[in-house]
Design an enzyme around this catalytic site. Sequence first.
Site, PDB file in Angstrom:
ATOM      1  N   ARG A 125       0.866  -1.189   0.000  1.00 47.87           N
ATOM      2  CA  ARG A 125       0.000   0.000   0.000  1.00 47.87           C
ATOM      3  C   ARG A 125       0.896   1.230   0.000  1.00 47.87           C
ATOM      4  NH1 ARG A 125      -2.508   0.246   5.056  1.00 47.87           N
ATOM      5  NH2 ARG A 125      -1.138   2.000   5.492  1.00 47.87           N
ATOM      6  N   GLU A 144       5.115   6.849   2.382  1.00 45.29           N
ATOM      7  CA  GLU A 144       5.851   5.589   2.506  1.00 45.29           C
ATOM      8  C   GLU A 144       5.138   4.539   1.669  1.00 45.29           C
ATOM      9  OE1 GLU A 144       5.694   4.239   6.555  1.00 45.29           O
ATOM     10  OE2 GLU A 144       3.511   4.253   6.627  1.00 45.29           O
ATOM     11  N   ASN A 146       4.118   0.509   2.195  1.00 50.45           N
ATOM     12  CA  ASN A 146       4.052  -0.607   3.147  1.00 50.45           C
ATOM     13  C   ASN A 146       4.082  -1.910   2.367  1.00 50.45           C
ATOM     14  OD1 ASN A 146       3.079   0.971   5.733  1.00 50.45           O
ATOM     15  ND2 ASN A 146       1.843   1.703   4.037  1.00 50.45           N
ATOM     16  N   SER A 151      -2.830  -2.902   6.032  1.00 46.45           N
ATOM     17  CA  SER A 151      -4.143  -3.248   6.597  1.00 46.45           C
ATOM     18  C   SER A 151      -5.260  -2.330   6.121  1.00 46.45           C
ATOM     19  CB  SER A 151      -4.060  -3.214   8.128  1.00 46.45           C
ATOM     20  OG  SER A 151      -3.688  -1.926   8.557  1.00 46.45           O
ATOM     21  N   LYS A 305      12.532   2.225   5.308  1.00 46.51           N
ATOM     22  CA  LYS A 305      12.656   3.674   5.066  1.00 46.51           C
ATOM     23  C   LYS A 305      13.986   4.008   4.394  1.00 46.51           C
ATOM     24  CE  LYS A 305       8.750   4.452   7.201  1.00 46.51           C
ATOM     25  NZ  LYS A 305       8.365   3.045   7.381  1.00 46.51           N
ATOM     26  N   LYS A 364      12.421   9.608  10.589  1.00 45.93           N
ATOM     27  CA  LYS A 364      11.767   8.304  10.467  1.00 45.93           C
ATOM     28  C   LYS A 364      12.722   7.154  10.775  1.00 45.93           C
ATOM     29  CE  LYS A 364       8.237   9.214   7.057  1.00 45.93           C
ATOM     30  NZ  LYS A 364       7.606   8.590   5.889  1.00 45.93           N
ATOM     31  N   GLU A 368       7.479  -0.049  10.841  1.00 48.39           N
ATOM     32  CA  GLU A 368       6.129   0.032  10.283  1.00 48.39           C
ATOM     33  C   GLU A 368       5.122   0.054  11.422  1.00 48.39           C
ATOM     34  OE1 GLU A 368       5.743   0.542   7.149  1.00 48.39           O
ATOM     35  OE2 GLU A 368       7.847   0.201   6.704  1.00 48.39           O
ATOM     36  N   GLY A 369       3.863   0.340  11.066  1.00 45.12           N
ATOM     37  CA  GLY A 369       2.783   0.214  12.043  1.00 45.12           C
ATOM     38  C   GLY A 369       2.287   1.514  12.629  1.00 45.12           C
ATOM     39  N   ARG A 450      -7.554   7.649   5.189  1.00 45.66           N
ATOM     40  CA  ARG A 450      -7.562   7.773   6.652  1.00 45.66           C
ATOM     41  C   ARG A 450      -7.434   9.246   7.007  1.00 45.66           C
ATOM     42  NH1 ARG A 450      -2.502   4.194   7.632  1.00 45.66           N
ATOM     43  NH2 ARG A 450      -2.065   5.234   5.674  1.00 45.66           N
TER      44      ARG A 450
END
Length: 474
Positions: A125, A144, A146, A151, A305, A364, A368-369, A450
């Site tokens: 994603r 970024e 992923n 998710s 990253k 950064k 992830e997450g 989002r």
Amino acid sequence: MAAAWQDVVRDAAAVREAAAVAVDAALLAGVLMRTGEQPNASDVVNYAPFTLLPSAVPRALFEQAYAVQQDFNLLVDAVSQNKEFLEQTLASTIKVDDFTARLFRIYKQVLEEGLAQTVVLGINRSDYMFDCGLEGTAALRQIEINTIAASFGGLTSRTADVHRLVLNVLGKSEEASQLLPNNPAKGLALGIAKAWELYGSQRAVVMFLVEEVQRNIFDQRCVEIELWNRNIRVVRKRFRDVFEHGSLDASRRLYMDGQEVAVVYYREGYVPQVYDEQNWEARLLLERSRAVKCPDIATQLAGTKKVQQELSRQGTLEKLLPGHPEAIARIRATFAGLYSLDEGEEGDRIAATAIADPDRFVLKPQREGGGNNLYGEELREVLERIKDSPERTSYILMDKIKPQPALNYLLRAHSPLQVSKCISELGIFGVYVRQGRELVLNQAAGHLLRTKAIEHADGGVAAGVAVLDTPYLV
């Protein structure tokens, strides 16, 4: 916020009525999460947080994000196959970042042994924000990409219907009819199903590798049900289960409790906290196996990253994607400014610049997450502490994106209904399958919007900061 909603935002009675309908609609549509109090039980659930109104997204930038997704799929796949590039790019990082170093050790071990599987499945994603910059014209800027456990493809497949109903309740049926259909769950399942088919055993199962704490199970179930509907058996296992019950036969076929596994789909494994020595052993077992891994460890490393920063260097894309000048131009057009903190003159200079003007940048780590990035004073303090240490090479710096805020209501269980100034992040899901050298599937698989209040610098839906949204193209 699109002018169409200005009247609504100011009408408290209409907002209260629409919010009550929206919450019930979300529960009916299955926009659900388990509760924090009982994260592994589905007998008490609540709606996943979402916006009351769909958020305005510039149509041209939305279309640009979709148009470049197949290019990013190609790029991630090219990086994952380029051992020399991964070794050179991550050389400084693995000296100071133990998590990346452990992943890299498994990567090298598996390569030395020889890959047991030539089928590669990628589900990623690519996330963007709309940077207004100094001129005020919005530009698409990649935050970024992923490459593991991307998710909310499931829940976002159901969110547009909720927003469609809300707009109808508010007397905006014409606007409601313009919301785009969106079903990433179906697209992700298509990729998994293709990999399962190429594995070549009707009896073999797809294994979702899942967390110990499974609040976001319904998002995963959306993809799972798509597979069951294709008569593909799905099992859900944790690293612990793999360690205790997983085994390889002489051909390196993976078995779990006696069942052959065709595809391992990771929804876990992207943060250091989940790995103890047993879980590292389980990860190695999975990587050595003949099962198709989504992602394999090379693809997980391609999403770090440090790789993202290196891709922005002049000439790097040309080496990785020779003969694809149009794809390179589309990819490069989305890049924000990215800077290396490697030891040496260049790293010294950029560290000093960021310490002097921390509000220009985001710091950064290789994680992830959500919820890991550093901003402002915190960024300055960390860089001051590590500026003369090799530890700084475990970070990269990125220009801070400055999106235009808009008013919306963020609906969360047990929270008051109040208007917030918000910013949004658009993610485009990509799916690809390669068999040997041949790419047999490469497509964009849907989108995720989002939205969060502007006081939160970092964090996604799972981190409890952002909420699910639907783009309203303007």
